[in-house]
Motif scaffolding. Structure first.
Motif, short mmCIF file in Angstrom:
data_model
loop_
_atom_site.label_atom_id
_atom_site.label_comp_id
_atom_site.label_asym_id
_atom_site.label_seq_id
_atom_site.Cartn_x
_atom_site.Cartn_y
_atom_site.Cartn_z
N GLY A 173 0.88 -1.17 0.07
CA GLY A 173 -0.09 0.07 0.14
C GLY A 173 0.86 1.02 -0.10
O GLY A 173 2.32 1.10 0.18
N TRP A 174 0.20 2.50 -0.18
CA TRP A 174 0.85 3.71 -0.21
C TRP A 174 0.08 4.92 -0.20
O TRP A 174 -1.23 4.68 -0.01
CB TRP A 174 1.54 4.00 -1.55
CG TRP A 174 0.67 3.46 -2.93
CD1 TRP A 174 -0.49 4.34 -3.38
CD2 TRP A 174 0.51 2.34 -3.52
NE1 TRP A 174 -1.20 3.74 -4.19
CE2 TRP A 174 -0.58 2.43 -4.40
CE3 TRP A 174 1.31 1.10 -3.49
CZ2 TRP A 174 -0.94 1.41 -5.28
CZ3 TRP A 174 0.76 0.02 -4.22
CH2 TRP A 174 -0.41 0.21 -5.15
N ARG A 175 0.50 6.08 0.50
CA ARG A 175 -0.31 7.00 0.74
C ARG A 175 0.73 8.34 0.80
O ARG A 175 1.67 8.19 1.24
CB ARG A 175 -1.09 7.01 2.11
CG ARG A 175 -2.03 8.35 2.10
CD ARG A 175 -2.85 8.20 3.57
NE ARG A 175 -3.40 6.80 3.67
CZ ARG A 175 -3.84 6.53 4.84
NH1 ARG A 175 -3.70 7.18 5.80
NH2 ARG A 175 -4.52 5.19 4.90
N LEU A 176 0.49 9.43 -0.01
CA LEU A 176 1.45 10.48 -0.03
C LEU A 176 0.48 11.61 0.30
O LEU A 176 -0.61 11.78 -0.11
CB LEU A 176 1.79 10.64 -1.51
CG LEU A 176 2.88 9.68 -1.93
CD1 LEU A 176 3.33 10.29 -3.37
CD2 LEU A 176 4.02 9.66 -1.19
N GLY A 177 1.23 12.72 0.61
CA GLY A 177 0.63 13.95 0.98
C GLY A 177 0.30 14.61 -0.37
O GLY A 177 0.77 14.38 -1.67
N ARG A 178 -0.93 15.13 -0.64
CA ARG A 178 -1.40 15.73 -1.85
C ARG A 178 -0.28 16.58 -2.84
O ARG A 178 -0.28 16.31 -3.99
CB ARG A 178 -2.49 16.63 -1.57
CG ARG A 178 -3.27 17.60 -2.71
CD ARG A 178 -3.89 16.41 -3.58
NE ARG A 178 -4.83 17.02 -4.82
CZ ARG A 178 -3.94 17.13 -6.28
NH1 ARG A 178 -2.96 16.63 -6.06
NH2 ARG A 178 -4.51 17.50 -7.06
N GLU A 179 0.43 17.23 -2.18
CA GLU A 179 1.35 17.97 -2.94
C GLU A 179 2.32 17.31 -3.49
O GLU A 179 3.00 17.73 -4.75
CB GLU A 179 2.06 19.39 -2.11
CG GLU A 179 2.67 18.73 -0.88
CD GLU A 179 2.27 18.53 0.54
OE1 GLU A 179 2.81 18.36 1.38
OE2 GLU A 179 0.94 18.15 0.28
N HIS A 180 2.52 16.13 -3.23
CA HIS A 180 3.52 15.05 -4.04
C HIS A 180 2.96 14.18 -5.10
O HIS A 180 3.61 13.35 -5.43
CB HIS A 180 4.20 14.34 -2.85
CG HIS A 180 4.66 15.18 -1.71
ND1 HIS A 180 5.81 16.05 -1.98
CD2 HIS A 180 4.38 15.34 -0.62
CE1 HIS A 180 6.09 16.62 -0.94
NE2 HIS A 180 5.09 16.29 0.11
N TRP A 181 1.74 14.16 -5.30
CA TRP A 181 0.85 13.49 -6.29
C TRP A 181 1.52 13.75 -7.64
O TRP A 181 1.79 14.90 -7.95
CB TRP A 181 -0.59 13.81 -6.42
CG TRP A 181 -1.27 13.08 -5.14
CD1 TRP A 181 -0.77 12.50 -3.89
CD2 TRP A 181 -2.89 13.05 -4.60
NE1 TRP A 181 -1.43 12.22 -3.13
CE2 TRP A 181 -2.88 12.61 -3.51
CE3 TRP A 181 -4.06 13.52 -5.70
CZ2 TRP A 181 -4.04 12.34 -2.91
CZ3 TRP A 181 -4.88 13.48 -5.00
CH2 TRP A 181 -5.10 13.03 -3.86
N GLY A 226 5.57 10.57 -9.62
CA GLY A 226 5.97 9.14 -9.76
C GLY A 226 6.79 8.67 -8.54
O GLY A 226 7.37 7.56 -8.38
N TYR A 227 6.42 9.25 -7.42
CA TYR A 227 7.08 9.04 -5.98
C TYR A 227 6.58 7.75 -5.32
O TYR A 227 7.24 6.66 -5.03
CB TYR A 227 6.64 9.99 -4.98
CG TYR A 227 7.69 11.14 -5.06
CD1 TYR A 227 8.92 11.03 -5.03
CD2 TYR A 227 6.94 12.65 -5.08
CE1 TYR A 227 9.62 12.65 -4.92
CE2 TYR A 227 7.47 13.70 -5.21
CZ TYR A 227 8.90 13.74 -5.31
OH TYR A 227 9.59 14.72 -5.20
N VAL A 228 5.21 7.53 -5.76
CA VAL A 228 4.76 6.24 -5.44
C VAL A 228 5.23 4.73 -6.06
O VAL A 228 5.44 3.93 -5.63
CB VAL A 228 3.06 6.04 -5.46
CG1 VAL A 228 2.39 4.80 -5.35
CG2 VAL A 228 2.36 7.03 -4.26
#
Length: 174
Positions: free
Chosen positions: A94-102, A105-107
């Motif tokens: 699973g994964w979850r990022l802060g909105r500003e990082h969407w 390609g980080y995920v």
């Protein structure tokens, strides 16, 4: 479109990461498919503590994701599916990022590192349970080579969820 993925680093979550996760995920857009609202800080404190135990006992966990500058931007990783419904007994990625990082390609970069680590820990395969409306996460599962294995209804939200699978043969390099 094939673009170079950004540099990311994964680390076992610290107690301080609970505060960063709480801040990053206090956004209705981020939590849209996780019940719609942010959890209390105590939930993230328990979650980071549980992930430290998972890492010590299993060799994998939900790791804190750091960008190239060392900033905490979210989490990705794997953990045992502990609910009575769904893919019981399996390892979920699973994964979850802060909105500003969407959208950067980080995920995908972090999830690929996760797959390497769980394969090295001897995990033969992983699942990802994704809300059927979450096109961003569905796209990540495709980039990882996962296949749709099952559609189910999540009890808490009564929404359709997709269960994706990926086999991780030992010795198979990605």
């Amino acid at each position: 479109m094939n673009r170079a993925l950004p540099a990311v680093r994964l680390r076992v979550p610290t107690h301080e990461d609970a505060f960063a996760w709480h801040r990053l995920f206090d956004d209705p857009d981020v939590m849209e498919y996780q019940g719609g609202r942010a959890a209390e800080l105590s939930v993230y404190e328990e979650l980071t503590a549980r992930q430290r135990r998972h890492d010590a006992e299993l060799g994998f966990c939900l790791w804190t994701v750091l960008d190239g500058s060392g900033q905490v931007i979210g989490f990705t990783g794997a953990q045992p599916w502990e609910r009575e419904w769904g893919p019981a007994g399996e390892i979920e990625i699973g994964w979850r990022l802060g909105r500003e990082h969407w959208g950067r390609g980080y995920v995908t970069a972090a999830a690929r590192q996760t797959l390497e680590r769980v394969r090295a820990a001897g995990v033969p395969g992983v699942v990802a349970l994704v809300d059927a409306r979450n096109s961003r996460s569905i796209a990540v599962t495709r980039r990882l080579g996962m296949r749709l294995a099952q559609t189910l209804t999540t009890p808490a939200s009564d929404r359709a969820g997709h269960c994706y699978r990926l086999d991780l043969p030992v010795g198979d390099a990605q």
